[in-house]
Write an enzyme that holds these catalytic residues in place. Structure first.
Site, PDB file in Angstrom:
ATOM      1  CG  ASP A 138     -48.216  45.743  46.373  1.00 42.97           C
ATOM      2  OD1 ASP A 138     -48.683  45.156  47.361  1.00 42.97           O
ATOM      3  OD2 ASP A 138     -48.766  45.775  45.260  1.00 42.97           O
ATOM      4  CG  LEU A 139     -41.536  47.863  51.259  1.00 43.32           C
ATOM      5  CD1 LEU A 139     -41.653  49.334  51.660  1.00 43.32           C
ATOM      6  CD2 LEU A 139     -41.042  47.020  52.428  1.00 43.32           C
ATOM      7  CG  ASP A 140     -38.902  48.944  48.559  1.00 43.99           C
ATOM      8  OD1 ASP A 140     -39.126  50.147  48.762  1.00 43.99           O
ATOM      9  OD2 ASP A 140     -38.182  48.248  49.296  1.00 43.99           O
ATOM     10  CD  GLU A 141     -42.815  44.637  44.107  1.00 44.27           C
ATOM     11  OE1 GLU A 141     -42.881  44.895  42.888  1.00 44.27           O
ATOM     12  OE2 GLU A 141     -42.172  43.664  44.559  1.00 44.27           O
TER      13      GLU A 141
ATOM     14  N   GLY B 108     -35.965  46.233  50.428  1.00 43.70           N
ATOM     15  CA  GLY B 108     -35.929  46.198  51.880  1.00 43.70           C
ATOM     16  C   GLY B 108     -34.738  46.927  52.462  1.00 43.70           C
TER      17      GLY B 108
END
Length: 283
Positions: free
Chosen positions: A224-227, A199
Site C-alpha cells: 500500500d503506497l505510503d501506508e 503521493g
C-alpha cells in the site's frame, strides 16, 4: 565493550521478563540495557536487552535460548557482538539523504556496511563525494522495463545478502511483488508528515493548504503506497512568506534526520512491528 543484543516479541504472559533475566544471569552475563513494553490492545509483549556475553559464544546462547523462545511463542533475534548489517541504498536524483547516511556511516554514527548503491540515474548526476569504492549500479527504468529493472535490484539484494534496503529518496514506486520481496526490511523516507499529503509533490500540496508545519516520515514499505508502519517523524515550522521551493529546501534537513533515525533504530533492533503500527525503543 562487545555486547550481544536480544530482541523479542511474544503474546503477553506472566514471567517473560523474569525468565529472560534469569537466562542471562545463569550464564554469567551482565545486562547493560533493557527496555520492554506490553501492548494490551494487541496483546503483545516487546523486549530488547543488551548484555555482556562474558565467556559465552553468541551461537551457543542462540541455541540455548531457542528452547525458552518456543515456550513463550517468541519472535526473536540474538545478535552477535561482531554483527555488521549489510545495507543497500537506493536513490534517484536527490542525494541529500544518501550523502547523509554515507557520512554517518563513515564517522561511525551508524554501524552498517553499505554493500551497494542502486539508482535509476547515472552516478555523475549525484553531488555527494562520499560514495568512494561502494559498488554503484545504474539501472534505468521505464514503465515497460520495470519488471526487468526490479529483477536486477532483487539480484543485487540477494547476492549481497543485504539485511536492509533503504529508499533514500528513490522516486520510483515499487511493484507489489518487489514490496512483498522486501517485506519488513525496506525503509522509505516520504517528504511529508504522513498520513497527510501522500503521493507526488507533497510540499506543493502543503503550500496550497497554507500549513504552518511541514514534516517527513520514515516508514516500512508495503504494497500500500505510503501506508507502511511508521518508524520516525519530525516537523519544521513554516510561514506564509515561504514559497514551495523554500519548503522543499527546508524539508531536506528534516528528511535527512528522520531517515537516519529510522535506519539506525532498525539496525539496532529497536523497532518492532505491531500490526500496522510499530514499537520503537529510544536509543
Amino acid at each position: 565493550m562487545p555486547s550481544c543484543t536480544l530482541s523479542l516479541s511474544c503474546p503477553i504472559k506472566p514471567g517473560v521478563s523474569a525468565r529472560v533475566s534469569s537466562f542471562t544471569a545463569e550464564r554469567g552475563c551482565t545486562i547493560l540495557e533493557a527496555q520492554q513494553f506490553s501492548d494490551r490492545v494487541t496483546g503483545r509483549f516487546f523486549m530488547r536487552v543488551v548484555f555482556d556475553p562474558a565467556e559465552n559464544q553468541a551461537d551457543v546462547l542462540r541455541t540455548e535460548f531457542a528452547a525458552l523462545a518456543r515456550q513463550f511463542d517468541m519472535q526473536w533475534e540474538l545478535r552477535d557482538p561482531e554483527w555488521m548489517p549489510k545495507v543497500v541504498l537506493m536513490v534517484s536524483k536527490f542525494d541529500h539523504c544518501l550523502g547523509d547516511l554515507l557520512y554517518r556511516m563513515r564517522i561511525g554514527e551508524i554501524a552498517m556496511d553499505v554493500v551497494a548503491i542502486i539508482s535509476n540515474h547515472p552516478q555523475h548526476v549525484l553531488t555527494t563525494s562520499l560514495i568512494g569504492d561502494i559498488p554503484y549500479h545504474h539501472y534505468p527504468i521505464t514503465r515497460e522495463t520495470k519488471p526487468q529493472q526490479e529483477a536486477q535490484v532483487r539480484q543485487v539484494v540477494e547476492e549481497t545478502e543485504a539485511d536492509l534496503v533503504v529508499l533514500a529518496r528513490y522516486m520510483q514506486v515499487l511493484s507489489d511483488e518487489m514490496a512483498a520481496f522486501l517485506n519488513g526490511r525496506c525503509i522509505n523516507i516520504h517528504h511529508s508528515f504522513l498520513p497527510g499529503f501522500k503521493g507526488a509533490k507533497p510540499y506543493h500540496q502543503a503550500y496550497k493548504r497554507g500549513v504552518k508545519m511541514i514534516g517527513a516520515t520514515s516508514h516500512y514499505v508495503t504494497t500500500d503506497l505510503d501506508e507502511g508502519p511508521i518508524i520516525a517523524q519530525d516537523v519544521e515550522p513554516c510561514g506564509h512568506v515561504e514559497t514551495p521551493e523554500d519548503l522543499v529546501a527546508k524539508g531536506r534537513d528534516v528528511e535527512r534526520r528522520v531517515l537516519a533515525k529510522a535506519v539506525k533504530a532498525h539496525l539496532q533492533d529497536r523497532v518492532f512491528l505491531n500490526g500496522h503500527r510499530t514499537v520503537v525503543f529510544d536509543g
